[in-house]
Design an enzyme around this catalytic site. Structure first.
Site, PDB file in Angstrom:
ATOM      1  CB  SER B  20      -0.701  -0.103   1.022  1.00 12.21           C
ATOM      2  OG  SER B  20      -1.669   1.068   1.105  1.00 12.21           O
ATOM      3  CG  HIS B  47      -4.395  -0.623  -0.576  1.00 18.33           C
ATOM      4  ND1 HIS B  47      -4.060  -0.748   0.721  1.00 18.33           N
ATOM      5  CD2 HIS B  47      -5.159  -1.928  -1.068  1.00 18.33           C
ATOM      6  CE1 HIS B  47      -4.547  -1.800   1.439  1.00 18.33           C
ATOM      7  NE2 HIS B  47      -5.016  -2.673   0.364  1.00 18.33           N
ATOM      8  CG  ASP B 139      -6.086  -5.200   2.506  1.00 18.19           C
ATOM      9  OD1 ASP B 139      -6.622  -6.235   2.866  1.00 18.19           O
ATOM     10  OD2 ASP B 139      -5.946  -4.869   1.279  1.00 18.19           O
TER      11      ASP B 139
END
Lengths: 276, 198
Positions: B20, B47, B139
């Protein structure tokens, strides 16, 4: 118990559940993508208070009213109005002028879910002066979704996204004129659905019901396995007039289907195809 | 010197990677290190904002020896680097093809690392390796736990080196990884894995 054995137990239970749903409720999820179903059923388990998929199966068979709740997990996906503005800009600029050559063009929105795409298409046709003589078929397998689509009421907090997408898709009128706000909700203008027929229709089990000049079916095929994708695309092929248009979702393609010869690329990078 | 990853022999058949905040630099170190003859597919979730078209494929294509592609629905998972499209979850089917979905975001993310890891763990089991890199969310942690539960390998970027340490720390807490190491060492481990070693 090893991970592998546990996985296969889940998969066996999942297949049995889908069979039970088909036999008892006549919804056919047996050819849906297993990867997505696995996640959706896992989410339903905790929401419906079941430890295992077998327990869920017992519950829906003996308390059939529970099935309505499960159906929401198995089917509903929320889409935004004008999601992928470039797709709808292409519809407006390149497909609508062709539709305008028909006295009464018909558009089938397959897998209309809660209706965001129905209002999207209706708004574009209205702005292009075609809505009054067009007919839209909005179909889905989930009666609750169809009821929501008919009502045309959405959370007001979603409006800024819808409005920005509408602009990016070549919107010609201020977006505010299409809805009225009250109590945190936006109710869309009833005139937008005067020319819409909402119907319960399954791409898995039903057949063609009308001849249409355009089909949009976006982010529906991704939930099907390849066999069911073939069936659905076959229905679109049979429903479309010669030279009719098919629009798919950004990640969908006719490349892997056997029907690809029935269609030619129209604006393939935007997922618009044309019946040959 | 890379520590031995494995206490038991295995063949890794798929590598999944999640990153991310700080992803571009971290992947810029890992992906170009993969050899052109890698036999194992690498599937990457980063992401990215949903509205922008992802430029990652173009960015890494020019730097990598392997083909870098964005998978579409039902495409067979072949060797090379695959980067998930924005605004869709990326999943793996039993027949080793890709699947995508527009189900709700998970951990505020679509694509979500957990969704990819969990679906791949079910299909590949012991033949899966999962890599968690820099990022500001949790995540990937639940996904890494599932990968371990199904017998797969988990590799995590050393949090002290990561641009943002939240995601690697969460993965370490949840999954007790086989290897926690700086990028240079992860790159070596992935080179070994990609050639069928260890």
């Amino acid at each position: 118990m090893s991970g592998d054995a546990r996985s296969s137990a889940f998969e066996i239970e999942l297949r049995l559940l889908l069979e039970a749903i088909f036999l008892r409720f006549h919804y056919d999820f047996r050819s849906y993508s297993m990867a997505s179903l696995r996640r959706r059923v896992t989410a339903a388990l905790s929401a419906l208070g079941c430890e295992t998929v077998s327990a869920l199966q017992e519950k829906i068979l003996h308390q059939p009213e529970t099935f309505t709740a499960l159906l929401q997990y198995l089917t509903v996906q929320v889409s935004d109005m004008f999601r992928d503005p470039a797709f709808f800009l292409a519809f407006r600029q390149h497909v609508v002028p062709e539709l305008a050559t028909y006295p009464s063009p018909r558009v089938w929105i397959a897998g209309a879910s809660s209706g965001e795409e129905v209002y999207t298409v209706a708004i574009i046709l209205a702005e292009e002066g075609l809505l009054d003589r067009a007919l839209l078929y909005a179909t889905d397998i989930n009666p609750d979704a169809i009821a929501k689509a008919k009502a045309g009421v959405y959370a007001e907090e979603r409006i800024p996204t819808f409005a920005a997408n509408h602009r990016a898709a070549g919107g010609k009128q201020p977006f505010e004129r299409y809805y009225t706000s009250a109590y945190g909700h936006a109710a869309f203008d009833r005139k937008l659905r005067d020319r819409v027929v909402f119907a319960d229709h399954s791409l898995a089990t039903d057949s063609v019901f009308a001849e249409v000049q355009a089909v949009t079916c976006r982010n529906v095929l991704i939930y099907f396995d390849r066999t069911l994708q073939e069936r659905a695309v076959g229905l679109f092929r049979d429903a479309l007039s010669r030279r009719g248009f098919l629009g798919l979702g950004a990640m969908e393609s006719l490349q892997l289907t056997k029907q690809s010869s029935a269609f030619e690329p129209f604006l393939p990078e935007l997922k618009w195809y044309r019946r040959s | 010197m890379v520590p031995p990853l494995l206490s038991r022999p295995r063949e890794t058949e798929l590598v999944v990677v999640g990153a991310s905040a700080g992803a571009v630099d971290a992947l810029g170190e890992l992906l170009p290190a993969l050899p052109a003859d890698a036999r194992v597919p690498f599937v990457v979730v980063v992401h990215v904002p949903p509205s922008k078209p992802s430029l990652l494929v173009d960015l890494f294509s020019s730097k990598c020896a392997l083909a870098v592609r964005q998978p579409f629905d039902k495409q067979p998972i072949e060797p090379g680097v695959w980067i998930a499209a924005p605004d869709y979850h990326l999943l793996v089917e039993r027949d080793r093809t890709f699947a995508v979905s527009i189900d709700e975001p998970v951990n505020y993310s679509r694509p979500s690392i957990d969704v990819l890891f969990e679906s791949a763990a079910v299909v590949y089991g012991r033949a899966l390796a999962a890599v968690v890199l820099t990022g500001a969310s949790r995540d990937g942690a639940a996904g890494a736990r599932k990968v371990r539960a199904e017998g797969g390998l988990v590799l995590v970027q050393d949090p002290s080196e990561a641009e943002v340490d939240v995601m690697p720390r969460a993965a370490i807490e949840e999954s007790t990884p086989e290897l926690v190491a700086p990028l240079a060492q992860l790159a070596q481990a992935l080179r070994d894995i990609s050639r069928g070693r260890p």
